[in-house]
Design an enzyme around this catalytic site. Structure first.
Site, short mmCIF file in Angstrom:
data_model
loop_
_atom_site.label_atom_id
_atom_site.label_comp_id
_atom_site.label_asym_id
_atom_site.label_seq_id
_atom_site.Cartn_x
_atom_site.Cartn_y
_atom_site.Cartn_z
N LYS A 22 0.83 -1.21 0.00
CA LYS A 22 0.00 0.00 0.00
C LYS A 22 0.87 1.26 0.00
CE LYS A 22 -1.53 1.85 3.96
NZ LYS A 22 -1.46 3.29 4.20
N ASN A 23 1.83 1.31 0.92
CA ASN A 23 2.60 2.55 1.09
C ASN A 23 3.44 2.87 -0.14
OD1 ASN A 23 1.47 2.94 3.53
ND2 ASN A 23 3.29 2.41 4.75
N CYS A 117 -4.20 8.66 9.68
CA CYS A 117 -4.46 7.98 10.95
C CYS A 117 -4.20 8.93 12.12
CB CYS A 117 -3.53 6.80 11.10
SG CYS A 117 -4.09 5.33 10.26
N ARG A 122 2.12 14.41 13.24
CA ARG A 122 2.51 14.19 11.85
C ARG A 122 2.51 15.45 10.99
NH1 ARG A 122 -0.11 8.62 9.83
NH2 ARG A 122 1.83 8.36 8.75
N LEU A 126 8.98 18.97 6.92
CA LEU A 126 10.16 18.49 6.17
C LEU A 126 9.86 18.43 4.67
CD1 LEU A 126 11.27 15.60 8.59
CD2 LEU A 126 11.95 18.00 8.58
N ASP A 308 4.87 0.17 11.91
CA ASP A 308 3.60 -0.33 11.38
C ASP A 308 3.32 -1.79 11.76
OD1 ASP A 308 3.06 2.09 10.27
OD2 ASP A 308 3.50 1.52 8.20
N ARG A 400 -8.74 0.20 4.64
CA ARG A 400 -7.79 1.14 4.06
C ARG A 400 -6.52 0.42 3.61
NH1 ARG A 400 -5.91 5.71 7.63
NH2 ARG A 400 -4.56 5.77 5.82
C1 UD1 Z 1 5.07 6.44 6.30
C2 UD1 Z 1 4.03 5.35 6.17
C3 UD1 Z 1 3.53 4.92 7.53
C4 UD1 Z 1 4.70 4.56 8.45
C5 UD1 Z 1 5.74 5.67 8.47
C6 UD1 Z 1 6.99 5.31 9.25
C7 UD1 Z 1 2.97 5.84 4.05
C8 UD1 Z 1 1.72 6.21 3.34
N1 UD1 Z 1 2.92 5.81 5.39
O1 UD1 Z 1 4.39 7.55 6.89
O2 UD1 Z 1 2.67 3.81 7.36
O3 UD1 Z 1 4.22 4.36 9.75
O4 UD1 Z 1 6.14 6.00 7.13
O5 UD1 Z 1 7.55 4.14 8.76
O6 UD1 Z 1 3.97 5.53 3.44
N2 UD1 Z 1 7.61 14.07 10.52
C9 UD1 Z 1 7.77 15.42 10.79
N3 UD1 Z 1 7.74 16.30 9.74
C10 UD1 Z 1 7.56 15.89 8.45
C11 UD1 Z 1 7.39 14.51 8.19
C12 UD1 Z 1 7.42 13.62 9.26
O7 UD1 Z 1 7.93 15.82 11.94
O8 UD1 Z 1 7.53 16.74 7.55
C13 UD1 Z 1 7.60 13.11 11.66
C14 UD1 Z 1 6.23 12.48 11.84
O9 UD1 Z 1 5.38 13.27 12.61
C15 UD1 Z 1 6.57 11.18 12.52
C16 UD1 Z 1 7.92 10.81 11.90
O10 UD1 Z 1 8.42 12.02 11.36
O11 UD1 Z 1 6.73 11.34 13.90
C17 UD1 Z 1 7.83 9.73 10.86
O12 UD1 Z 1 7.13 10.17 9.76
P1 UD1 Z 1 7.43 9.70 8.28
O13 UD1 Z 1 8.63 8.82 8.23
O14 UD1 Z 1 7.41 10.90 7.40
O15 UD1 Z 1 6.16 8.81 8.00
P2 UD1 Z 1 5.06 8.98 6.89
O16 UD1 Z 1 5.72 9.20 5.57
O17 UD1 Z 1 4.03 9.93 7.34
#
Ligand code: UD1
Length: 425
Positions: A22-23, A117, A122, A126, A308, A400
């Site tokens: 999915k991701n 979620c 989140r 970045l 996850d 989902r």
């Molecule tokens: C993706 C996955 C999700 C998984 C996660 C970590 C998808 C659709 N989802 O989510 O299932 O749990 O990777 O393996 O691919 N953060 C910031 N600022 C940003 C971006 C992230 O502070 O701009 C923080 C987030 O709040 C969180 C952490 O970084 O605490 C990890 O986020 P990130 O690695 O970006 O996960 P996602 O891409 O949202």
């Protein structure tokens, strides 16, 4: 609203076919915005999230057609709109990834801040910083991000991520593929889904090097090609069924699972006393008789233990011999499954980002509530292992991210079915 009803206590035996990730699929779908030629994705999972992404892309002008089998064709001959409204972005964070490709191709876009979620704050700071590094001018107004490329389009740059964010790494790669010159991402995420996106972008004509390491180099192109790409197998679906077999007992082969993508999990499961081994084009899981042992884990960016799979691992540990300490380091507020597991008889105490799970000999079926995608499937795992009936309510979370979950599990002997939830009186 549907619910899932499980009569627990049955072993799982047989084979389960693992779907495309999915991701990965969601970001690959966003890549269709980068070319005016068709992008054909095979091994696509059929999920609420991919349908939802399809709706957003269609709104932007992409012709989205589901082909035979697990195929999807996405054709963005022209982008008819660069506005992604709140209604189509709020439900799912991955939709935010259309921003970069839109700005790269059309020079500007207006995209709602995302939802997803309820597992912590989140933010997308970045993502936005990275796009700014590529020359985009960003303004935030009333819940929307407006981004504008400089005259002549985005330009490659050096993006140094303070945290190895999966989404920010992928978003940067997508935008950089159509930017002029080279982009270097430092402290890039190393998840297998990044490698999948890199392979797709490379086949489309961008040059991407270093995916799977902390430094990724992308050589952008003025124009990218349409191609056919097979989505990588879902390592989280793999982890989920592996842990279900470990919890319920049995012997199952997970066809299409990639052994190399779940090393941290296999180590933890091995320590717990479960047999896990690579087989041709898959992974075999066996647990016969003996109770699993409590094992401590800490979630980490890849190649560490995946956040996850944390909820699903907790479901297994609630039946372990001894104590297991589970630390969540990626997301705050990701223990919402703990109170629901406790309803099934688990002994869990949560302090901040640490959960102490004292294994019990048996769980007992009960009605429980799904709270997020991975939490809900942990309740299914616990329900499969519990005595008696477990009813998981609010299963839209499950839909989902898990394709034909009941069919895949009942194919291995589980007594699980979907029912329409009775209307509240
Ligand atoms: C993706 C996955 C999700 C998984 C996660 C970590 C998808 C659709 N989802 O989510 O299932 O749990 O990777 O393996 O691919 N953060 C910031 N600022 C940003 C971006 C992230 O502070 O701009 C923080 C987030 O709040 C969180 C952490 O970084 O605490 C990890 O986020 P990130 O690695 O970006 O996960 P996602 O891409 O949202």
């Amino acid at each position: 609203m549907d619910r899932i009803v499980i009569q627990g206590g049955t072993r799982l035996d047989g084979r389960i076919a693992i779907s495309g990730a999915k991701n990965s699929a969601l970001k690959l779908m966003a890549a269709s915005l980068l070319t005016d030629e068709p992008l054909i994705l095979t091994n696509m999972p059929r999920l609420a999230d991919s349908r939802f992404m399809g709706h957003l892309l269609a709104r932007l002008g992409v012709r989205v057609e589901e082909g035979p089998g697990a195929q999807m064709q996405l054709h963005a001959a022209e982008i008819s709109d660069t506005f992604a409204p709140y209604d189509l972005v709020r439900k799912m964070r991955a939709t935010f990834n259309v921003l970069g490709p839109l700005v790269a191709r059309e020079g500007q876009a207006r995209v709602s801040l995302p939802g997803g979620c309820a597992i912590g704050a989140r933010p997308v700071d970045l993502h936005l910083k990275a796009l700014e590094t590529l020359g985009a001018e960003i303004t935030l107004t009333e819940g929307y991000v407006e981004a504008r490329a400089p005259k002549g389009g985005l330009v490659g740059g050096e993006v140094d991520l303070p945290f190895a964010s999966v989404g920010a790494t992928e978003h940067t790669m997508l935008a950089a593929a159509l930017a002029r010159g080279e982009t270097v991402i430092e402290n890039a995420a190393r998840e297998p889904e990044i490698g999948d996106l890199a392979a797709c972008l490379t086949a489309m004509g961008a040059e991407v090097e270093g995916a799977g390491t902390s430094t990724i180099r992308i050589q952008g192109r003025e124009k990218l090609d349409g191609i056919t790409h097979a989505v990588v197998g879902d390592r989280i679906e793999t982890a989920t069924y592996a842990l279900a077999v470990a919890a319920a007992g049995g012997e199952v082969t997970l066809d299409g699972a990639v052994w190399a993508h779940n090393k941290a999990l296999w180590n933890a499961m091995g320590e717990a006393g479960v047999t896990v081994k690579p087989v041709e084009n898959g992974v075999r899981i066996e647990r016969n008789g003996a109770r699993v042992k409590g094992v401590d884990i800490e979630t980490q960016p890849y190649p560490g233990f995946p956040t996850d799979a944390q909820a699903q691992f907790m479901a297994l540990m609630s039946l372990g011999e001894g104590t297991s300490v589970i630390r969540e380091t990626i997301f705050e507020n990701r223990f919402m499954h703990a109170p629901e597991l406790i309803r099934l008889g688990a002994d869990i105490t949560v302090h901040g980002n640490e959960a102490v799970v004292r294994g019990v000999e048996r769980l007992k079926g009960a009605p429980v509530m799904a709270t997020d995608l991975r939490a809900s499937v942990s309740l299914v795992i616990a329900g499969l292992a519990a005595e008696g009936e477990t009813v998981v309510n609010r299963v839209y979370h499950l839909d989902r991210g898990f394709e034909r979950l009941e069919a895949k599990l009942s194919g291995c002997g589980a007594r699980i079915e979907r029912q329409a939830e009775p209307a509240e009186s």
